[in-house]
Motif scaffolding. Structure first.
Motif, PDB file in Angstrom:
ATOM      1  N   ALA A  59       0.838  -1.209   0.000  1.00  0.00           N
ATOM      2  CA  ALA A  59       0.000   0.000   0.000  1.00  0.00           C
ATOM      3  C   ALA A  59       0.871   1.257   0.000  1.00  0.00           C
ATOM      4  CB  ALA A  59      -0.922  -0.004   1.215  1.00  0.00           C
ATOM      5  N   ASP A  60       1.944   1.241   0.772  1.00  0.00           N
ATOM      6  CA  ASP A  60       2.843   2.398   0.809  1.00  0.00           C
ATOM      7  C   ASP A  60       3.528   2.609  -0.542  1.00  0.00           C
ATOM      8  OD1 ASP A  60       2.167   2.742   3.437  1.00  0.00           O
ATOM      9  OD2 ASP A  60       4.059   2.006   4.267  1.00  0.00           O
ATOM     10  N   ALA A  61       3.890   1.499  -1.200  1.00  0.00           N
ATOM     11  CA  ALA A  61       4.551   1.600  -2.503  1.00  0.00           C
ATOM     12  C   ALA A  61       3.597   2.199  -3.542  1.00  0.00           C
ATOM     13  CB  ALA A  61       5.027   0.222  -2.954  1.00  0.00           C
ATOM     14  N   VAL A  62       2.352   1.733  -3.548  1.00  0.00           N
ATOM     15  CA  VAL A  62       1.361   2.284  -4.483  1.00  0.00           C
ATOM     16  C   VAL A  62       1.107   3.758  -4.180  1.00  0.00           C
ATOM     17  CG1 VAL A  62      -1.056   2.184  -5.216  1.00  0.00           C
ATOM     18  CG2 VAL A  62       0.257   0.069  -4.957  1.00  0.00           C
ATOM     19  N   ALA A  63       0.968   4.092  -2.903  1.00  0.00           N
ATOM     20  CA  ALA A  63       0.726   5.491  -2.522  1.00  0.00           C
ATOM     21  C   ALA A  63       1.872   6.388  -2.987  1.00  0.00           C
ATOM     22  CB  ALA A  63       0.557   5.589  -1.008  1.00  0.00           C
ATOM     23  N   HIS A  64       3.105   5.910  -2.865  1.00  0.00           N
ATOM     24  CA  HIS A  64       4.276   6.676  -3.313  1.00  0.00           C
ATOM     25  C   HIS A  64       4.184   6.956  -4.808  1.00  0.00           C
ATOM     26  CE1 HIS A  64       8.391   7.969  -3.854  1.00  0.00           C
ATOM     27  NE2 HIS A  64       8.679   6.909  -4.610  1.00  0.00           N
ATOM     28  N   LEU A  65       3.818   5.951  -5.577  1.00  0.00           N
ATOM     29  CA  LEU A  65       3.727   6.133  -7.028  1.00  0.00           C
ATOM     30  C   LEU A  65       2.577   7.082  -7.396  1.00  0.00           C
ATOM     31  CD1 LEU A  65       4.378   2.448  -8.149  1.00  0.00           C
ATOM     32  CD2 LEU A  65       5.923   4.410  -8.445  1.00  0.00           C
ATOM     33  N   MET A  71       5.092 -18.247  -5.240  1.00  0.00           N
ATOM     34  CA  MET A  71       5.914 -17.867  -4.091  1.00  0.00           C
ATOM     35  C   MET A  71       5.038 -17.506  -2.893  1.00  0.00           C
ATOM     36  SD  MET A  71       9.099 -17.593  -3.322  1.00  0.00           S
ATOM     37  CE  MET A  71      10.146 -16.919  -2.036  1.00  0.00           C
ATOM     38  N   VAL A  72       5.550 -17.826  -1.707  1.00  0.00           N
ATOM     39  CA  VAL A  72       4.857 -17.479  -0.475  1.00  0.00           C
ATOM     40  C   VAL A  72       4.604 -15.973  -0.433  1.00  0.00           C
ATOM     41  CG1 VAL A  72       5.058 -17.427   2.040  1.00  0.00           C
ATOM     42  CG2 VAL A  72       5.863 -19.414   0.763  1.00  0.00           C
ATOM     43  N   MET A  73       3.471 -15.575   0.045  1.00  0.00           N
ATOM     44  CA  MET A  73       3.017 -14.187   0.162  1.00  0.00           C
ATOM     45  C   MET A  73       2.639 -13.568  -1.183  1.00  0.00           C
ATOM     46  SD  MET A  73       3.092 -13.934   3.387  1.00  0.00           S
ATOM     47  CE  MET A  73       2.587 -12.239   3.621  1.00  0.00           C
ATOM     48  N   SER A  74       2.694 -14.348  -2.243  1.00  0.00           N
ATOM     49  CA  SER A  74       2.345 -13.811  -3.552  1.00  0.00           C
ATOM     50  C   SER A  74       0.895 -13.344  -3.593  1.00  0.00           C
ATOM     51  CB  SER A  74       2.593 -14.871  -4.632  1.00  0.00           C
ATOM     52  OG  SER A  74       2.307 -14.360  -5.921  1.00  0.00           O
ATOM     53  N   SER A  75      -0.009 -14.176  -3.117  1.00  0.00           N
ATOM     54  CA  SER A  75      -1.426 -13.803  -3.151  1.00  0.00           C
ATOM     55  C   SER A  75      -1.704 -12.618  -2.238  1.00  0.00           C
ATOM     56  CB  SER A  75      -2.305 -14.992  -2.757  1.00  0.00           C
ATOM     57  OG  SER A  75      -1.996 -15.433  -1.449  1.00  0.00           O
ATOM     58  N   THR A  76      -0.991 -12.551  -1.123  1.00  0.00           N
ATOM     59  CA  THR A  76      -1.182 -11.441  -0.177  1.00  0.00           C
ATOM     60  C   THR A  76      -0.748 -10.116  -0.808  1.00  0.00           C
ATOM     61  OG1 THR A  76      -0.851 -12.867   1.746  1.00  0.00           O
ATOM     62  CG2 THR A  76      -0.494 -10.504   2.063  1.00  0.00           C
ATOM     63  N   ARG A  77       0.400 -10.118  -1.440  1.00  0.00           N
ATOM     64  CA  ARG A  77       0.894  -8.877  -2.061  1.00  0.00           C
ATOM     65  C   ARG A  77       0.048  -8.474  -3.266  1.00  0.00           C
ATOM     66  NH1 ARG A  77       7.488 -10.034  -1.536  1.00  0.00           N
ATOM     67  NH2 ARG A  77       7.398 -10.371   0.720  1.00  0.00           N
ATOM     68  N   ARG A  78      -0.384  -9.458  -4.038  1.00  0.00           N
ATOM     69  CA  ARG A  78      -1.242  -9.158  -5.193  1.00  0.00           C
ATOM     70  C   ARG A  78      -2.553  -8.528  -4.720  1.00  0.00           C
ATOM     71  NH1 ARG A  78      -1.172 -13.818  -7.150  1.00  0.00           N
ATOM     72  NH2 ARG A  78      -3.060 -14.656  -6.194  1.00  0.00           N
ATOM     73  N   ALA A  79      -3.154  -9.109  -3.686  1.00  0.00           N
ATOM     74  CA  ALA A  79      -4.407  -8.562  -3.149  1.00  0.00           C
ATOM     75  C   ALA A  79      -4.193  -7.161  -2.592  1.00  0.00           C
ATOM     76  CB  ALA A  79      -4.954  -9.487  -2.060  1.00  0.00           C
ATOM     77  N   ALA A  80      -3.030  -6.945  -1.973  1.00  0.00           N
ATOM     78  CA  ALA A  80      -2.726  -5.623  -1.419  1.00  0.00           C
ATOM     79  C   ALA A  80      -2.627  -4.579  -2.525  1.00  0.00           C
ATOM     80  CB  ALA A  80      -1.424  -5.684  -0.633  1.00  0.00           C
ATOM     81  N   TYR A  81      -2.046  -4.957  -3.643  1.00  0.00           N
ATOM     82  CA  TYR A  81      -1.954  -4.046  -4.798  1.00  0.00           C
ATOM     83  C   TYR A  81      -3.347  -3.682  -5.299  1.00  0.00           C
ATOM     84  CZ  TYR A  81      -1.833  -3.061  -9.834  1.00  0.00           C
ATOM     85  OH  TYR A  81      -2.053  -2.530 -11.082  1.00  0.00           O
ATOM     86  N   LEU A  82      -4.200  -4.696  -5.461  1.00  0.00           N
ATOM     87  CA  LEU A  82      -5.552  -4.435  -5.954  1.00  0.00           C
ATOM     88  C   LEU A  82      -6.322  -3.539  -4.990  1.00  0.00           C
ATOM     89  CD1 LEU A  82      -6.403  -8.031  -7.249  1.00  0.00           C
ATOM     90  CD2 LEU A  82      -5.813  -6.018  -8.630  1.00  0.00           C
ATOM     91  N   ASP A  83      -6.180  -3.805  -3.693  1.00  0.00           N
ATOM     92  CA  ASP A  83      -6.848  -2.980  -2.683  1.00  0.00           C
ATOM     93  C   ASP A  83      -6.345  -1.537  -2.718  1.00  0.00           C
ATOM     94  OD1 ASP A  83      -8.312  -5.151  -1.840  1.00  0.00           O
ATOM     95  OD2 ASP A  83      -7.095  -5.546  -0.058  1.00  0.00           O
TER      96      ASP A  83
END
Length: 340
Positions: free
Chosen positions: A168-174, A190-202
């Motif tokens: 979320a912080d990375a998207v906000a920065h961009l 990879m582990v946490m892949s689905s978590t990070r992908r969902a975080a990007y969409l959110d």
């Protein structure tokens, strides 16, 4: 004088000192059973021969091995950094580490079985790819601590960074830089892949950019980043104004390939990775990345592992803050007031 493998053994010391192996062992351990004269003589001979006790053999003879087993993937740079900090933390607490790697030809269960045979008191699994039921089965046989996984299994300690917040912080920065066309490169299985992908969409939805979301399937390797950037260069994939990658390895593959293809980073395209590895900080890379704080995770993991080794404790889930480290691969995009 040394053994066949070039290492001086206690047998070599005993032979050179003219004592039995048992007497030499007693002398070297500082125990009662030999005269002070014999002890001094054996110690002098051991020093002259450069004898070093076999720490692992000594630990295995004790009731408690004081060994922590660690599984990791050989192709993940973040895992290597965690291991470095694990060594420091374990050594400071009088524990040793036994490493067991997973490779393309060596599965995680194989790596774990090797550690169990070595009598490790607690296993530290870095980004385990086990399913919930596999982890639960293993927890019934050994004390477990996981790093970098959001698996929640009864009796297993879990330590990870707040990946949702980091993305979320990375998207906000961009977005603050004026980027709207932000593409996410996924980490595959990879582990946490689905978590990070969902975080990007959110995060994109939170900025009203639902219609601009785009996820490209990838793998957690530099080669995957090269392949995807090449597809962007030759028109098979649209070229965005900003790219957020599952990890630094993907991001660095993208970064180097785009630059080699004549695309200015960050002038034309901004790039952000995840993990904040040493590669990200290199002068030739200077990748903006999200840090998981490998040192803190490793230290906390060792503390939890030792607690589990020394007695029954309630399982804990520790989530540490992620931190965006801004370097030279992000710059104002087309919708920023300073652009144009």
């Amino acid at each position: 004088m040394a053994g066949k493998n070039g290492r001086t053994t206690i047998v070599d010391v005993a032979k050179a000192a003219g004592t039995s192996v048992a007497s030499a062992s007693v002398a070297l351990r500082g125990e009662r059973g030999v005269s002070e004269r014999t002890r001094a003589h054996v110690l002098a001979v051991a020093d002259r021969l450069g004898y070093q006790p076999d720490q692992r053999a000594r630990l295995l003879r004790e009731q408690k091995s004081r060994l922590l087993g660690v599984t990791f993937s050989v192709d993940q740079t973040f895992h290597a950094e965690v291991i470095e900090h694990l060594y420091r933390a374990a050594d400071a607490r009088g524990y040793g580490l036994v490493l067991s790697a997973t490779t393309s030809s060596r599965s995680e269960p194989e790596a774990i079985d090797n550690l169990l045979r070595d009598r490790c008191e607690t296993l530290i699994l870095i980004s385990p790819e086990l399913r919930d039921e596999q982890l639960a089965d293993l927890a019934a046989r050994a004390s477990l601590v996981t790093i970098g996984s959001d698996l929640r299994v009864t009796g297993v300690d879990s330590l990870r960074s707040h990946d949702h917040q980091g993305i979320a912080d990375a998207v906000a920065h961009l977005v603050e830089l004026g980027h709207r066309d932000i593409t996410y490169i996924d980490g595959g299985a990879m582990v946490m892949s689905s978590t990070r992908r969902a975080a990007y969409l959110d995060a994109m939805a939170g900025h009203g950019l639902d219609a601009r979301t785009r996820v490209i399937a990838g793998r957690p390797t530099e080669e995957s980043g090269v392949e995807i950037a090449t597809a962007m260069l030759d028109g098979r994939e649209p070229m965005p104004t900003a790219i957020l990658a599952h990890n630094d390895m993907i991001a660095i593959g993208v970064l180097l390939t785009l630059r080699a293809g004549g695309v200015a980073v960050p002038g034309d395209v901004s790039v952000i990775g995840y993990d904040d590895t040493r590669m990200a900080a290199l002068a030739s890379i200077q990748l903006t990345s999200v840090s998981q704080d490998a040192a803190h995770l490793a230290t906390a993991a060792v503390d939890r592992a030792i607690l589990r080794a020394e007695g029954p404790v309630a399982a804990a889930e520790v989530v540490t803050p992620a931190r965006l480290v801004i370097r030279g691969t992000t710059a104002p995009g087309p919708d920023h007031p300073r652009s144009g």
